[in-house]
Design a protein around this motif. Structure first.
Motif: not given
Length: 314
Positions: A279-280, A284-285, A289
């Motif tokens: 998920r992170y 987030t990164t 993405n």
């Protein structure tokens, strides 16, 4: 985020000034008309030159790309409204350029990425249009073949006479094009060849073989030349059979791929809820993405390929 807010403020300010300033509206209106006239004149001139080149160089790379876009315009009914391939491409170039700049600024990306984003947006826009009209293109192809099946047996009385005789029996999607052909000859003084060039461009690649033979037949004017049209009828028969087979095979392929994508998507959602690292990484990164965008583009590309190749002229 800051850039997005700045862009929003600029756009909002411009809209406020625009709606409350009659003079600004008048200036922009005149500017839009002037630019539109210039673009329209350029597009029509380039389109005419392209049409002649495409007609004489059917196997060239440019001809194939032209036909790929031209078939979309024909299926959408835009060709009949005066939209040219050059104008259509110019429009999407402008849209892709604006969108790429906005995306880069809103996401605070490096400005050097604009060409990459531009290429992606431009290609995706054209492919999405092709996917949307793929079914309509197949229906129009069938309508053109039905029209040819009526015209060819009456070729002995002249191509124009055969078209006039059966125009009312053609499918509504192609009636206007054939009527325009007759009007170009009777009322506008076009030669048969020039009117046939225009008709061929309006009906697309599937009509081009008939158009070339019709021009040759009208120039020679010998009754024993009628046999040159026989292979068109046979080709259309084989094309219908192959299209039916292809549609059945592609339907199975497309369904299998969509089901597979659904399973993968369901697993991805499950992973997002159960695995904190995944998920992170994905949400987030930057690398995550980019990987998500790449996966989405691959899925879109495969589905688009399946949809567009099915409607490709046989």
């Amino acid at each position: 985020m800051r850039n997005l807010i700045v862009i929003g403020i600029i756009v909002l300010s411009f809209l406020c000034v625009y709606f409350f300033s009659t003079q600004l509206q008048l200036i922009l209106s005149k500017l839009a008309k002037a630019v539109g006239k210039k673009i329209g004149t350029y597009s029509v001139n380039r389109e005419y030159a392209l049409t002649k080149y495409i007609y004489m160089h059917r196997g060239s790379f440019l001809a194939k790309r032209y036909d790929w876009i031209n078939e979309q315009l024909i299926a959408l009914g835009l060709k009949r409204n005066g939209v040219t391939v050059v104008g259509y491409v110019s429009f999407w170039i402008f849209v892709a350029l604006v969108m790429s700049i906005v995306i880069v600024m809103a996401a605070e990306m490096n400005m050097l990425l604009i060409p990459v984003i531009f290429a992606i947006v431009f290609v995706v826009s054209l492919v999405m249009t092709r996917v949307v009209v793929s079914e309509r293109m197949e229906k129009r192809e069938a309508d053109i073949m039905d029209a040819l099946d009526l015209i060819i047996p009456e070729i002995g009385s002249g191509v124009r006479n055969a078209i006039v005789k059966y125009t009312d029996n053609f499918a509504p999607s192609v009636q206007g094009d054939f009527r325009a052909f007759v009007i170009n000859i009777q009322d506008r003084g076009y030669s048969f060849a020039d009117a046939m060039y225009i008709l061929s461009d309006s009906l697309g690649a599937i009509f081009r073989d008939f158009a070339q033979k019709a021009i040759f037949y009208e120039e020679i004017g010998e009754s024993d030349m009628i046999s040159i049209f026989d292979d068109i009828t046979e080709t259309n028969r084989l094309r219908r059979e192959l299209r039916y087979t292809n549609n059945a095979e592609f339907a199975v392929l497309k369904t299998s791929f969509i089901v597979s994508c659904g399973i993968v998507a369901a697993y991805f959602v499950f992973l997002m809820f159960t695995d904190e690292f995944s998920r992170y990484f994905f949400l987030t990164t930057t690398k995550g993405n980019v990987l998500l965008v790449a996966i989405a583009l691959v899925i879109f590309g495969v589905l688009s390929f399946i949809s567009t190749i099915k409607s490709k002229a046989i």
